[in-house]
Design a protein around this motif. Structure first.
Motif, short mmCIF file in Angstrom:
data_model
loop_
_atom_site.label_atom_id
_atom_site.label_comp_id
_atom_site.label_asym_id
_atom_site.label_seq_id
_atom_site.Cartn_x
_atom_site.Cartn_y
_atom_site.Cartn_z
N GLU A 266 0.80 -1.11 -0.05
CA GLU A 266 -0.06 -0.07 0.06
C GLU A 266 0.97 1.03 0.02
N ALA A 267 2.17 1.03 0.31
CA ALA A 267 3.02 2.25 0.26
C ALA A 267 3.52 2.58 -0.92
N PHE A 268 3.34 1.83 -2.05
CA PHE A 268 4.08 2.07 -3.39
C PHE A 268 3.15 3.10 -4.04
N ASP A 269 3.42 4.18 -4.29
CA ASP A 269 2.62 5.20 -4.99
C ASP A 269 3.39 5.78 -6.20
N VAL A 397 -6.37 1.79 -14.82
CA VAL A 397 -4.93 2.21 -15.18
C VAL A 397 -4.35 3.51 -14.67
N ASP A 398 -5.47 4.55 -14.53
CA ASP A 398 -5.16 5.81 -14.09
C ASP A 398 -5.40 5.87 -12.58
N ASN A 399 -6.06 4.73 -12.00
CA ASN A 399 -6.30 5.09 -10.33
C ASN A 399 -5.40 4.13 -9.82
N ASN A 400 -4.73 3.25 -10.28
CA ASN A 400 -3.95 2.16 -9.36
C ASN A 400 -2.66 2.95 -9.07
N ALA A 401 -2.37 3.17 -7.89
CA ALA A 401 -1.02 3.90 -7.42
C ALA A 401 0.12 2.83 -7.58
N ARG A 402 -0.05 1.65 -7.60
CA ARG A 402 1.24 0.79 -7.38
C ARG A 402 1.63 0.66 -8.74
N TYR A 403 3.03 0.11 -8.63
CA TYR A 403 3.93 0.03 -9.89
C TYR A 403 4.88 -1.37 -9.55
N ASN A 404 5.36 -1.85 -10.60
CA ASN A 404 6.19 -2.88 -10.52
C ASN A 404 7.69 -2.41 -10.76
N LEU A 405 8.68 -3.18 -10.17
CA LEU A 405 10.00 -2.76 -10.12
C LEU A 405 11.03 -3.76 -10.87
N CYS A 406 12.04 -3.18 -11.79
CA CYS A 406 12.95 -4.21 -12.19
C CYS A 406 14.09 -3.64 -12.23
N TRP A 407 15.24 -4.25 -11.72
CA TRP A 407 16.67 -3.77 -11.86
C TRP A 407 17.25 -4.61 -12.91
N GLY A 408 18.27 -3.86 -13.59
CA GLY A 408 19.12 -4.89 -14.43
C GLY A 408 20.46 -4.08 -14.79
N THR A 409 21.13 -5.04 -15.11
CA THR A 409 22.86 -4.78 -15.44
C THR A 409 22.83 -4.40 -16.93
N LYS A 410 24.15 -4.03 -17.46
CA LYS A 410 24.53 -3.75 -18.77
C LYS A 410 24.56 -4.92 -19.34
N ASP A 411 24.91 -5.02 -20.51
CA ASP A 411 25.40 -6.19 -21.39
C ASP A 411 26.74 -6.34 -20.94
N LEU A 412 27.14 -7.50 -20.42
CA LEU A 412 28.25 -7.85 -20.20
C LEU A 412 28.89 -9.01 -20.87
N GLN A 413 30.08 -9.13 -21.12
CA GLN A 413 30.80 -10.00 -21.80
C GLN A 413 31.32 -10.95 -21.03
N LEU A 414 31.07 -12.37 -21.20
CA LEU A 414 31.75 -13.32 -20.39
C LEU A 414 33.35 -13.76 -20.69
N TYR A 415 33.65 -13.67 -21.82
CA TYR A 415 35.10 -13.67 -22.20
C TYR A 415 35.32 -13.02 -23.50
N GLU A 416 36.66 -12.85 -23.68
CA GLU A 416 37.04 -12.24 -25.14
C GLU A 416 37.07 -13.34 -26.25
N SER A 417 37.76 -14.52 -25.92
CA SER A 417 38.10 -15.44 -26.92
C SER A 417 38.52 -17.04 -26.44
N ILE A 418 38.11 -17.69 -27.30
CA ILE A 418 38.18 -19.14 -26.82
C ILE A 418 38.82 -19.84 -27.94
N ASP A 419 40.05 -20.56 -27.87
CA ASP A 419 40.54 -21.20 -28.79
C ASP A 419 40.08 -22.70 -29.09
N ASP A 420 40.69 -23.05 -29.84
CA ASP A 420 40.26 -24.47 -30.24
C ASP A 420 40.36 -25.46 -29.27
N SER A 421 41.58 -25.37 -28.36
CA SER A 421 41.81 -26.43 -27.31
C SER A 421 40.71 -26.28 -26.24
#
Length: 561
Positions: A266-269, A397-421
């Protein structure tokens, strides 16, 4: 006069019912229950109701919403949402494969979500712990990643596969092995990982009403042609949204994750919390989301009754980014990934909320949270989502004071390269640390009533004692959830009929057999408006000439007090 007065008093205090007796109908009376306080010193009048079109329509909708809230089981609530539409709703289909340009504002508005950068503060105590665990299992993770991405696991791929199919095949194998490695390594210290349910390629679907959409030109034109609707021609209306997704893998647990933001619902406004939720009231058709007739389905990857009913973590595909440059002149991949994280997390949590007895017309009483990973094997992004509300139709849609929340990171690269081995160069510890934090984020029991809108005795259809009602509702619900087409196609007006029968009326001698000629609106046909199933004489319980001749239907009925 005294005798007449007594007779009238007896009639008023009696209950009338018609009883069939030998083919005749006779009137019988039965006294009503006695009332202790039949009279009062002050007159009590019924409330005066507004008879305007808007007010009458709102009362009908509120009555339907209350009916859904009072239904006993999960399946009956989901089935009741489909009751007004025999041929299904005309929905805008959202998927995890198509994300048009500038999709983020629409997704935020459609899910009423505010997005924040980074991870919430509740993950800070887990960072140091995740760093220590990473050093302990680093070699196992490097071996898994190197083997799966060095091409050894892709030797059996067919040459005729598209680029998207090849990526999904390799990434699916990588995620399955990473999940196995992390779970086996940490399950001894983190007991909740030993009790998770793993879904491979699960079915995540969600349906909701999105209000506040500007009416299209044709709708305004039709309303302006009717005197009683002229003043409502520009009123916003609801669009029916249906999400259909298929993540690589999803983990479920018996207990819920802790709220990401410890705050009473109820505190989400939205007007006071200084959060941004863009207004995108344009028709989803403008973005390319075409419409089709489809039953409303809400499936979070499992059927009602499964004990592991709360989502812990899901891995989403991002193969849609391979050919994105073909139809997007501007690089908006970062915003697209945020929109995907919001949409997939919201849809999964909405399905879980519906299995707890909530719905798109009965709001949550406690928040639900989940964690989402979007990856193509090399690029990773992480999202944490908290669901606070599910009311988005025009009345809210105009009377509901609540809202949902999402947190997200930027696009992160796991590695630079992987050789054949299989040796990895430039491994990014931040990606693995985020992944480990998602796994060690332990779900816990909450001191809340989990299913306030469900009957304790009939939480799901399998709990119904009446065998006939249980079998009927099970078959009816599964048929709706399967979305199989009807044996008769959705009625339509053919082009020649539109020209010769409706616009110009040049065929007055043709027999009037079509629904539009008989004044019928087939799109308003209800699920219970159909011919009853006939019981052959040979199998009637009471004999060949006994009654009833037709099987009884058991559509959702309010039973819970």
């Amino acid at each position: 006069m005294l005798v007449l007065r007594k007779m009238l008093s007896h009639i008023v205090r009696s209950r009338f019912s018609w009883i069939s007796r030998g083919g005749r109908f006779a009137l019988s009376t039965r006294p009503l229950p006695s009332q202790e306080h039949e009279y009062s010193h002050e007159p009590k009048y019924p409330p005066i109701q507004d008879l305007a079109y808007r007010a009458r329509k709102k009362r009908v909708q509120e009555s339907w919403h209350e009916r859904i809230a009072k239904l006993s089981s999960v399946e009956e609530k989901l089935f009741e949402i489909n009751m007004p539409k025999y041929y299904g709703y005309k929905v805008n289909l959202l998927t995890d494969e198509k994300f048009p340009y500038n999709i983020k504002p629409f997704v935020q508005y459609a899910t009423r979500t505010s997005i924040q950068s980074g991870m919430p503060q509740c993950y800070e105590p887990l960072q140091e712990e995740a760093t220590q665990l990473l050093e302990r299992i680093r070699s196992q993770l490097e071996d898994t990643i190197g083997f799966e991405l060095a091409g050894k696991s892709a030797l059996g791929l067919r040459a005729d596969l598209s680029a998207e199919e090849k990526e999904e095949t390799v990434v699916r194998s990588l995620i399955v092995q990473l999940n196995r490695t992390i779970t086996n390594a940490l399950a001894e210290d983190y007991g909740h990982l030993a009790d998770v349910e793993t879904d491979f390629d699960p079915r995540h679907e969600a349906f909701w009403f999105l209000g506040g959409i500007y009416p299209p030109k044709l709708v305004r034109k039709i309303k302006e042609g009717e005197d009683w609707q002229k003043e409502h021609a520009s009123d916003p209306y609801d669009r029916n949204m249906q999400y259909v997704g298929k993540p690589y893998l999803a983990l479920r647990h018996k207990q819920m994750l802790e709220p990401l933001l410890a705050k009473d619902l109820e505190a989400f406004d939205i007007s006071q919390d200084n959060v941004e939720v863009p207004e995108f009231r344009y028709d989803p058709l403008a973005l390319g989301y075409m419409t089709e007739f489809r039953h409303a389905t809400t499936v979070p990857g499992f059927w009602p009754g499964d004990q592991h009913e709360f989502g812990l973590l899901s891995y989403q595909r991002r193969s849609h980014a391979i050919n994105r440059q073909r139809y997007c002149a501007v690089n908006d991949l970062d915003e697209t990934l945020q929109a995907q994280g919001i949409l997939s997390s919201f849809a999964w949590l909405l399905g879980q909320a519906c299995y707890q007895g909530f719905s798109v017309v009965n709001d949550l009483t406690y928040p639900l949270t989940t964690q989402t990973v979007i990856t193509d094997g090399k690029n990773w992004s992480f999202y944490a989502y908290q669901l606070n509300t599910t009311l988005f139709h025009s009345d809210q849609v105009d009377n509901n004071a609540r809202y949902n929340l999402c947190w997200g990171t930027k696009d992160l690269q796991l590695y630079e390269s992987i050789d054949d081995s299989g040796k990895i160069h430039g491994l990014n510890d931040d990606v693995l640390r985020h992944l480990i934090m998602f796994y060690i984020n332990q779900p816990k029991n909450r001191a809340v009533e989990l299913k306030p809108y469900l009957c304790p005795k009939e939480t799901r259809i399998a709990d119904i004692e009446d065998e006939n009602r249980r079998v009927f509702m099970e078959q009816a619900y599964k048929h709706i959830a399967s979305n199989r087409p009807r044996h008769l196609l959705v009625p339509e007006v053919y082009q020649w009929e539109k020209i010769y029968k409706i616009d110009h009326k040049t065929r007055p001698m043709d027999p009037k057999r079509r629904p539009f000629e008989l004044g019928e609106n087939m799109y308003k046909r209800r699920m219970d408006e159909h011919a009853l199933k006939y019981i052959p004489r040979a199998v009637r319980p009471g004999g060949p000439k006994s009654l009833p001749k037709f099987e009884t239907t058991y559509y959702p009925n309010v039973r819970r007090q």
